[in-house]
Design a protein around this motif. Structure first.
Motif, PDB file in Angstrom:
ATOM      1  N   ALA A   1      -0.704  16.730   0.486  1.00  0.00           N
ATOM      2  CA  ALA A   1      -1.496  16.986   1.693  1.00  0.00           C
ATOM      3  C   ALA A   1      -0.788  16.475   2.937  1.00  0.00           C
ATOM      4  N   TYR A   2      -1.032  17.175   4.045  1.00  0.00           N
ATOM      5  CA  TYR A   2      -0.606  16.683   5.357  1.00  0.00           C
ATOM      6  C   TYR A   2      -1.830  16.074   6.029  1.00  0.00           C
ATOM      7  N   TRP A   3      -1.620  15.022   6.805  1.00  0.00           N
ATOM      8  CA  TRP A   3      -2.712  14.462   7.613  1.00  0.00           C
ATOM      9  C   TRP A   3      -2.178  14.339   9.039  1.00  0.00           C
ATOM     10  N   VAL A   4      -2.648  15.199   9.924  1.00  0.00           N
ATOM     11  CA  VAL A   4      -2.132  15.207  11.294  1.00  0.00           C
ATOM     12  C   VAL A   4      -3.046  14.377  12.191  1.00  0.00           C
ATOM     13  N   CYS A   5      -2.441  13.422  12.903  1.00  0.00           N
ATOM     14  CA  CYS A   5      -3.213  12.527  13.766  1.00  0.00           C
ATOM     15  C   CYS A   5      -3.408  13.129  15.148  1.00  0.00           C
ATOM     16  N   PRO A   6      -4.441  12.658  15.846  1.00  0.00           N
ATOM     17  CA  PRO A   6      -4.755  13.268  17.140  1.00  0.00           C
ATOM     18  C   PRO A   6      -3.679  13.000  18.175  1.00  0.00           C
TER      19      PRO A   6
ATOM     20  N   ASP B   1       0.122   7.837  20.442  1.00  0.00           N
ATOM     21  CA  ASP B   1       0.148   8.719  19.264  1.00  0.00           C
ATOM     22  C   ASP B   1       0.670   7.939  18.058  1.00  0.00           C
ATOM     23  N   MET B   2       1.722   7.158  18.322  1.00  0.00           N
ATOM     24  CA  MET B   2       2.362   6.401  17.254  1.00  0.00           C
ATOM     25  C   MET B   2       1.364   5.399  16.670  1.00  0.00           C
ATOM     26  N   THR B   3       0.638   4.714  17.575  1.00  0.00           N
ATOM     27  CA  THR B   3      -0.335   3.710  17.116  1.00  0.00           C
ATOM     28  C   THR B   3      -1.401   4.373  16.259  1.00  0.00           C
ATOM     29  N   ALA B   4      -1.912   5.540  16.725  1.00  0.00           N
ATOM     30  CA  ALA B   4      -2.951   6.247  15.974  1.00  0.00           C
ATOM     31  C   ALA B   4      -2.418   6.626  14.595  1.00  0.00           C
ATOM     32  N   ALA B   5      -1.181   7.116  14.546  1.00  0.00           N
ATOM     33  CA  ALA B   5      -0.598   7.543  13.267  1.00  0.00           C
ATOM     34  C   ALA B   5      -0.392   6.339  12.343  1.00  0.00           C
ATOM     35  N   GLU B   6       0.087   5.228  12.918  1.00  0.00           N
ATOM     36  CA  GLU B   6       0.335   4.053  12.072  1.00  0.00           C
ATOM     37  C   GLU B   6      -0.967   3.493  11.496  1.00  0.00           C
ATOM     38  N   GLU B   7      -2.036   3.510  12.331  1.00  0.00           N
ATOM     39  CA  GLU B   7      -3.347   3.035  11.859  1.00  0.00           C
ATOM     40  C   GLU B   7      -3.820   3.879  10.668  1.00  0.00           C
ATOM     41  N   ARG B   8      -3.766   5.200  10.841  1.00  0.00           N
ATOM     42  CA  ARG B   8      -4.238   6.112   9.787  1.00  0.00           C
ATOM     43  C   ARG B   8      -3.400   5.917   8.520  1.00  0.00           C
ATOM     44  N   PHE B   9      -2.085   5.746   8.695  1.00  0.00           N
ATOM     45  CA  PHE B   9      -1.164   5.532   7.576  1.00  0.00           C
ATOM     46  C   PHE B   9      -1.580   4.289   6.785  1.00  0.00           C
ATOM     47  N   LYS B  10      -1.867   3.191   7.510  1.00  0.00           N
ATOM     48  CA  LYS B  10      -2.252   1.941   6.833  1.00  0.00           C
ATOM     49  C   LYS B  10      -3.554   2.118   6.054  1.00  0.00           C
TER      50      LYS B  10
ATOM     51  N   LEU C   1      -4.942   4.927   4.856  1.00  0.00           N
ATOM     52  CA  LEU C   1      -4.794   5.800   3.691  1.00  0.00           C
ATOM     53  C   LEU C   1      -3.999   5.087   2.590  1.00  0.00           C
ATOM     54  N   ARG C   2      -3.010   4.308   2.993  1.00  0.00           N
ATOM     55  CA  ARG C   2      -2.205   3.590   2.002  1.00  0.00           C
ATOM     56  C   ARG C   2      -3.080   2.582   1.253  1.00  0.00           C
ATOM     57  N   ALA C   3      -4.028   1.964   2.003  1.00  0.00           N
ATOM     58  CA  ALA C   3      -4.921   0.992   1.372  1.00  0.00           C
ATOM     59  C   ALA C   3      -5.772   1.666   0.292  1.00  0.00           C
ATOM     60  N   VAL C   4      -6.178   2.920   0.538  1.00  0.00           N
ATOM     61  CA  VAL C   4      -7.037   3.623  -0.431  1.00  0.00           C
ATOM     62  C   VAL C   4      -6.203   4.253  -1.551  1.00  0.00           C
ATOM     63  N   LEU C   5      -5.069   4.890  -1.174  1.00  0.00           N
ATOM     64  CA  LEU C   5      -4.326   5.692  -2.152  1.00  0.00           C
ATOM     65  C   LEU C   5      -3.220   4.914  -2.867  1.00  0.00           C
ATOM     66  N   GLY C   6      -2.833   3.761  -2.299  1.00  0.00           N
ATOM     67  CA  GLY C   6      -1.816   2.944  -2.969  1.00  0.00           C
ATOM     68  C   GLY C   6      -0.439   3.050  -2.329  1.00  0.00           C
TER      69      GLY C   6
ATOM     70  N   GLY D   1       3.481   8.871   3.209  1.00  0.00           N
ATOM     71  CA  GLY D   1       4.633   8.791   4.112  1.00  0.00           C
ATOM     72  C   GLY D   1       4.162   8.905   5.553  1.00  0.00           C
ATOM     73  N   LEU D   2       5.044   8.568   6.497  1.00  0.00           N
ATOM     74  CA  LEU D   2       4.666   8.586   7.915  1.00  0.00           C
ATOM     75  C   LEU D   2       5.791   9.183   8.764  1.00  0.00           C
ATOM     76  N   VAL D   3       5.424  10.090   9.678  1.00  0.00           N
ATOM     77  CA  VAL D   3       6.397  10.661  10.614  1.00  0.00           C
ATOM     78  C   VAL D   3       5.771  10.707  12.004  1.00  0.00           C
ATOM     79  N   HIS D   4       6.451  10.142  13.023  1.00  0.00           N
ATOM     80  CA  HIS D   4       5.946  10.309  14.388  1.00  0.00           C
ATOM     81  C   HIS D   4       7.111  10.403  15.365  1.00  0.00           C
ATOM     82  N   GLY D   5       6.809  10.817  16.602  1.00  0.00           N
ATOM     83  CA  GLY D   5       7.835  11.131  17.585  1.00  0.00           C
ATOM     84  C   GLY D   5       8.726   9.973  17.991  1.00  0.00           C
ATOM     85  N   GLN D   6       8.272   8.717  17.763  1.00  0.00           N
ATOM     86  CA  GLN D   6       9.067   7.565  18.206  1.00  0.00           C
ATOM     87  C   GLN D   6      10.104   7.121  17.165  1.00  0.00           C
ATOM     88  N   MET D   7      10.074   7.723  15.970  1.00  0.00           N
ATOM     89  CA  MET D   7      11.006   7.292  14.919  1.00  0.00           C
ATOM     90  C   MET D   7      12.407   7.842  15.173  1.00  0.00           C
ATOM     91  N   PRO D   8      13.446   7.136  14.728  1.00  0.00           N
ATOM     92  CA  PRO D   8      14.799   7.702  14.816  1.00  0.00           C
ATOM     93  C   PRO D   8      14.860   8.970  13.950  1.00  0.00           C
TER      94      PRO D   8
END
Length: 696
Positions: free
Chosen positions: A480-485, A494-503, A505-510, A515-522
């Motif tokens: 699944a893809y999960w696109v953040c607002p 945007d990065m903060t919102a994505a990182e929050e959602r990532f944390k 989901l990781r807590a629930v799914l393990g 994985g996480l991808v956002h515009g501020q990453m190299p």
């Protein structure tokens, strides 16, 4: 083509040479793109104030702007600081008040002496049941009433510029307008009942009533047509120049194409077969191909492109396929590699990653013709990449490229045919504005074997249900893809919102599942995260919209878009197209925050109703307008001063037909109408076309 025609010189002088416009006003007007008299000529009023006199304010529907003749009564000065001065006046039937704040000295007794007759015009409102006019726009002695225009145009303005200064400037600019010869086809002009250019422009600046300030009024239609015609003539000249570059006929014998189609588990759609034929016909012609292949997400553009490349190989030439990013280039390699192997064609990839001996070996194989098809990023057109016989360049995801870059690219490959592909369905009027220099093939059918995507809208309050569904899907081995607002244009947010959602989901799914991808990453980290997801090592990819274009993961069957109401329709459609690429049923969940705005509700409804990208694009144009639709800055879409692409799409088609016909009949624009059209190009500042024509 010599410089600007002398007849237009007066329109290209400085602004402050016009009456009513000093250096300061000129500086302020420059902020809204008005820098010379010509710009004021095309700066049309957006509304009209009706200043026709009425006998009385009594019985009028208020508030309203009214003009009425009155006898001036007594003045009641301000009782305390900050309170207004009130003046009683009487019209034919009733008494009402004029209200002035901060009136200085004897200004009002001079302007409105007691017992005098005056024509006053301004906004009348009810205040405590009494009619009053605050700060009238005009106060005129009755014997000068003829000085007040019956209809007063209102111009789009900017800070520091009054309507009065604008009106004066416009009238000065119109005085400089020379008599110009007609560039519109006489039959077309008669058919629409359009007036001459000078009459139309003067009428547009003196509208009598609001209907005449609307885009649909014939006067405005005529001027919009002039603008669209100049634009389409520029594109037609660019097209003519591209075709003039001698092409080379490329004709294959069909053996590789037949072998490729025979190996496919399905037959191509009618739209694919039609596009393949159109491209083959263009390539067989002695002129250069300049064609756009436009298809919705998942319409099968890749197969059409590959068959075009095989035609080149059959004819003994080489072809290249360029993608905007390395990820997309590698994806083309994965999808085309096996097909090329099936028919015994050598296909390689060349990107910035190729270094040293390996790179040298590839370049040598390319130069001696061993590599028949090359895939890569736009870097292919730079450093020392030499082909033995390059005949076809295919550019993927064209909307990253404006018309100018296309012209530059065309200039590089001598007689190379060019095919451009876009997965962004564009409404017809915009596609003509953007790609009027190209011929267009459209893929409007979905290939067999693609599953439908079920789309649902879910309020934020049910977020836990969505996460539970996600858990179940992951347990079944789905992805699944999960696109953040999108947060207010701020990538950091945007990065903060994505990182929050990532944390969360990781807590629930393990660990290791998300994985996480956002515009501020190299870029290398982004590529790595995408690659892990594509390889199935992670099950859920949390992302900002960086995944819009391209990546193909057939096993991904769920697309969650959080705060979906904050996205545009085209974006939602592109994101949804990331799933439904395999044969499994797919789902798109649009999570929204109530209450929805009218626009938000309309977008989510359209997404639930249809998967047809072209219908979605037309709706998007109606909702947002042309400038926003493709993000004018990076699209190469022109900004039109008068034409309205949403409501005048029919005019754009007429302009394209007319421009192409004029050039076909008169390639050097030497006839009377051609000469008039040259003046139009200068008037509309289409310098690019002028340069091309003078070279030609």
């Amino acid at each position: 083509m010599a410089g600007r025609p002398e007849i237009l010189f007066p329109l290209f002088g400085t602004l402050d040479s016009l009456p009513g416009i000093g250096p300061k006003t000129a500086e302020n007007l420059a902020h809204i793109g008005i820098e010379k008299p010509r710009d004021l000529v095309f700066h049309l009023p957006h509304t009209v104030i009706d200043r026709r006199p009425v006998p009385t304010v009594q019985g009028q529907i208020l508030p309203a702007t009214l003009t009425v003749e009155v006898t001036v009564g007594r003045h009641v000065p301000a009782r305390r600081k900050g309170a207004p001065t009130r003046i009683f006046v009487e019209d034919a039937q009733t008494t009402f008040q004029l209200v002035y704040f901060h009136a200085r000295g004897d200004y009002l007794t001079k302007l409105l002496p007691e017992g005098s007759r005056r024509l006053i015009s301004g906004r009348v409102e009810l205040f405590d049941g009494e009619a009053q006019m605050t700060h009238p726009d005009h106060v005129i002695p009755v014997d000068e009433a003829h000085d007040l225009p019956r209809f007063e145009p209102v111009y789009p303005a900017t800070a520091g510029v009054t309507q009065k200064a604008l009106s004066k400037g416009v009238s000065g600019a119109l005085d400089r307008l020379p008599a110009l010869e007609e560039w519109i086809d006489p039959a077309l002009k008669a058919q629409h009942g359009w007036s001459d250019f000078n009459d139309a422009i003067r009428a547009a600046h003196a509208p009598e009533g609001d209907d005449q300030a609307q885009a649909i009024h014939p006067t405005r239609q005529r001027l919009a047509y002039d603008e669209l015609f100049a634009h389409q003539l520029t594109l037609a000249i660019a097209r003519q120049a591209a075709r003039k570059g001698a092409g080379r006929p490329t004709v294959g014998d069909g053996t590789l194409r037949q072998a490729c189609l025979a190996a496919l588990p399905y037959a191509p759609t009618g739209a694919q077969s039609r596009a393949v034929d159109e491209i083959a016909e263009d390539m067989a012609a002695p002129t250069r191909m300049n064609r756009l292949l436009q298809g919705d997400v998942g319409a099968g553009k890749t197969l059409v492109a590959f068959l075009a490349l095989l035609t080149v190989v059959e004819a003994g030439g080489q072809g290249v396929l360029m993608a905007p990013t390395e990820i997309l280039a590698r994806q083309h390699l994965e999808s085309l590699g096996p097909m090329a192997a099936d028919v015994g064609v050598r296909l390689e990839i060349l990107t910035g990653r190729d270094k040293g001996a390996e790179r040298e070996a590839k370049l040598a194989a390319l130069a001696n013709g061993d590599i028949q098809i090359l895939v890569g990023t736009h870097a292919l057109f730079q450093r020392g990449v030499e082909f033995r016989d390059l005949r076809l360049a295919i550019i993927d995801e064209q909307h990253r490229f404006g018309v100018n870059q296309r012209l530059e690219l065309g200039a590089k490959g001598g007689a190379t045919d060019v095919l451009v592909m876009t997965a962004t369905p564009i409404p017809r009027s915009l596609s003509l504005a953007q790609y009027g220099d190209m011929d267009v093939s459209i893929l409007d059918e979905k290939p067999p074997g693609r599953s439908a995507i079920k789309t649902s809208a879910i309020p934020m309050a049910r977020m836990d249900d969505v996460v539970a569904r996600m858990q179940a899907a992951v347990a079944e081995g789905r992805q699944a893809y999960w696109v953040c607002p999108l947060v207010e244009e701020s990538e950091v947010m945007d990065m903060t919102a994505a990182e929050e959602r990532f944390k969360r989901l990781r807590a629930v799914l393990g660990e290791g599942v998300v994985g996480l991808v956002h515009g501020q990453m190299p870029p290398s980290d982004k590529d790595a995260a995408m690659a892990k997801f594509a390889a199935g090592e992670t099950s859920v990819l949390v992302a900002t919209t960086v995944i819009e274009v391209g990546v193909n993961v057939p096993n991904a069957t769920i697309m969650v878009i959080e705060r979906a109401e904050s996205f545009g329709l085209a974006q939602l459609h592109q994101l949804r197209g990331r799933v439904g690429r395999g044969s499994q049923a797919s789902t798109c969940l649009l999570i929204y925050q109530p209450p929805l705005s009218e626009g938000g509700e309309r977008r989510l409804r359209i997404m639930r109703e249809t998967e047809d990208g072209f219908r979605i694009a037309e709706e998007d144009l109606a909702i947002r307008g042309a400038g926003d639709l493709i993000g004018t800055a990076q699209s190469g879409l022109p900004r039109f001063q008068i034409a309205d692409l949403e409501r005048q799409s029919g005019l754009m088609e007429t302009a394209q037909r007319d421009a192409r016909k004029l050039l076909a009949d008169d390639p050097t624009l030497g006839s009377d109408r051609g000469q008039a059209a040259r003046v139009l190009l200068w008037l509309m500042e289409q310098d690019k076309a002028i340069r091309l024509i003078s070279v030609g």
